[in-house]
Write an enzyme that holds these catalytic residues in place. Structure first.
Site, PDB file in Angstrom:
ATOM      1  N   MET A  33       0.815  -1.208   0.000  1.00  0.00           N
ATOM      2  CA  MET A  33       0.000   0.000   0.000  1.00  0.00           C
ATOM      3  C   MET A  33       0.858   1.272   0.000  1.00  0.00           C
ATOM      4  SD  MET A  33      -2.952  -1.279   2.694  1.00  0.00           S
ATOM      5  CE  MET A  33      -3.979   0.189   2.490  1.00  0.00           C
ATOM      6  N   HIS A  34       0.212   2.390  -0.321  1.00  0.00           N
ATOM      7  CA  HIS A  34       0.749   3.745  -0.148  1.00  0.00           C
ATOM      8  C   HIS A  34       1.765   4.184  -1.203  1.00  0.00           C
ATOM      9  CE1 HIS A  34      -1.003   2.992   3.748  1.00  0.00           C
ATOM     10  NE2 HIS A  34      -0.018   2.207   4.125  1.00  0.00           N
ATOM     11  N   ASP A  43      -2.607  -5.053   0.371  1.00  0.00           N
ATOM     12  CA  ASP A  43      -2.172  -6.364   0.863  1.00  0.00           C
ATOM     13  C   ASP A  43      -2.755  -6.730   2.222  1.00  0.00           C
ATOM     14  OD1 ASP A  43      -0.626  -4.502   2.239  1.00  0.00           O
ATOM     15  OD2 ASP A  43       1.296  -5.362   1.638  1.00  0.00           O
TER      16      ASP A  43
END
Length: 488
Positions: A79-80, A236
């Site tokens: 992520m991110h 995830d």
């Protein structure tokens, strides 16, 4: 057949399951990280795509008949990660990852501009999130910032290559700080605060929605049909939850991957940014979750093994277990990549405390395992403070292969833990399930079943008591050093 692809930090993982959720083929292609400056963490998006092609090629080589029968593909990813594309849809620079700490000052600027952001975004403003990275880029790389046409998350860059579609879904969008978690829509105020407009972000879908069809040339490459559906997928953490059936209120798990998390599913949006928890949309409609996020997990063990010249981690753990008689007299702060819950400190770093001339490698590795467990216990206390509990978390991820480590975590946390069959499959398995949901529109609870429990590990109460003073010392050492981590 249903294909799950997980764009992790250390590898791209591809896994093929059948209608009975049995694995028919799987492959991992390793990735490398770049840290051009202290506290920076980057990867080249083109490496993700190259690894994805290689992973699916490997599945095709293992089981060509099964890969040819693929009907849907689900995506998962770290992520991110700020993946920035120009007019030609090619990356403008390496992606800035989840464990990058350069944008701490920009977090304060964002909070000053939007004081209510934590309640709408479900989490306190942290430098690993996507939004502050874009403010940093606007200040430090303005010419590049002006060229940004599209911002994607890592798994969605793979979607673009698979089908040509620019889309993301709720659980991954949740980690940008640009999503209004309760309404499951983009927050225009947060986007504008970063100097961006809505046209630069992809469309939003649910993780179980279809977003497109596999490109014909790729279908031909792998012998697939012409109507292979691409699902929205998930970040995830959420796909890990889908994979272990953590979709009902109170279901939860502990992930021991590169990073680690304590995840608890929720039936409604329950923001607790003051506890440094992540309250995010799940990858299926009308579901949310709360999560304590730790930036360090099994990667600490891999780091220690490499530092000590140990190539067989299984044999190393066997030696550590054989000599384990009591809590290690060495303490380890496992903050190699900084920390989120409960510290929100990207500058924190790993520390060994109590080394002596008689300290052996097994003692040091035991301290590393205990340090990760102490950090999980620290994070669990924030969930409990928020009123969030999970009666029997499962343990997933690469670290779940070690029964010894799970017992150690159970002893330190004082919590019973479940070992699932096939627990190391992780997010790629959940992604494949989302692919199935996008194709069949079955009920979420029917598809997202919990794995069979291989064993329930109960905490040893005597050990739990013996670890209490060590845990308190662990917390005191961090408190004593926290200001010293800040760069000069």
């Amino acid at each position: 057949m249903f294909l799950g692809i997980d764009v992790g930090t250390s590898a791209v993982k591809a896994l093929l399951i059948d209608e009975n959720s049995a694995t028919r083929a799987e492959a991992d292609i390793p990735l490398s990280l770049s840290s051009p400056k202290p506290f920076w963490s980057e990867q080249n998006p083109t490496d993700w795509w190259d690894a994805t092609l290689r992973a699916i090629d490997a599945l095709h080589a293992q089981n060509p008949a099964a890969i040819a029968a693929t009907r849907a593909i689900g995506l998962s990813g770290q992520m991110h990660g700020a993946t920035l594309l120009g007019d030609d849809d090619k990356p403008l620079r390496p992606a800035i990852l989840w464990n990058d700490g350069r944008a701490m000052r920009e977090c304060a600027e964002l909070d000053a501009a939007l004081p209510d952001l934590g309640m709408r975004a479900g989490v306190a403003t942290m430098p690993g999130m996507t939004a502050p990275k874009l403010i940093w880029l606007r200040k430090h790389e303005p010419e590049l910032f002006a060229k940004i046409k599209t911002i994607l998350l890592p798994k969605d860059y793979i979607r673009l290559h698979l089908s040509g579609d620019k889309a993301t879904e709720m659980s991954d969008a949740a980690g940008t700080l640009w999503l209004d978690e309760e309404s499951r829509s983009w927050n225009a105020d947060a986007i504008a605060a970063c100097g961006l407009d809505m046209a630069q972000l992809p469309k939003l879908v649910e993780g179980s929605d279809p977003t497109g069809i596999l490109r014909p040339e790729l279908a031909e490459r792998w012998g697939m049909g012409s109507t292979v559906v691409i699902a929205g997928g998930g970040g995830d953490a959420a796909t890990g939850g889908i994979g272990v059936g953590a979709v009902r209120h109170g279901d939860g798990f502990i992930s021991l991957g590169t990073s680690s998390q304590i995840f608890v599913a929720s039936d409604k949006y329950r923001p607790k940014p003051e506890e440094l928890l992540h309250s995010f949309t799940h990858a299926v409609p009308e579901h949310w979750f709360q999560m304590a996020v730790l930036l360090n997990g099994a990667s600490c063990l891999q780091w220690a093994a490499g530092l000590l010249g140990e190539t067989d981690i299984g044999a190393l753990l066997s030696r550590v277990e054989a000599q384990h008689k009591a809590p290690s007299n060495v303490l380890f702060l496992p903050y190699l990549n900084g920390e989120r819950t409960p510290h929100n400190n990207p500058y924190a770093r790993g520390v060994f405390f109590g080394l002596g001339s008689d300290t052996g490698r097994e003692t040091m590795v035991q301290a590393v395992l205990e340090g990760v467990a102490f950090a999980l216990s620290d994070a669990q206390s924030r969930l409990h403070a928020a009123g969030t509990h999970c009666d029997l978390p499962g343990v997933i991820g690469g670290g779940a292969r070690s029964r010894y480590w799970i017992q150690l975590i159970s002893d330190i946390m004082g919590t019973p833990l479940a070992r699932y069959e096939g627990a190391a499959k992780g997010p790629a398995f959940g992604a494949a399930r989302l692919g199935r949901l996008a194709l069949t529109n079955e009920a979420v609870e029917d598809v997202c079943q919990k794995p069979a429990i291989e064993e329930v590990i109960e905490p040893d109460q005597a050990r739990h008591a013996s670890y209490a003073p060590r845990f308190a010392k662990f917390q005191r050492i961090y408190a004593a050093l926290s200001d010293e981590f800040t760069p000069d």
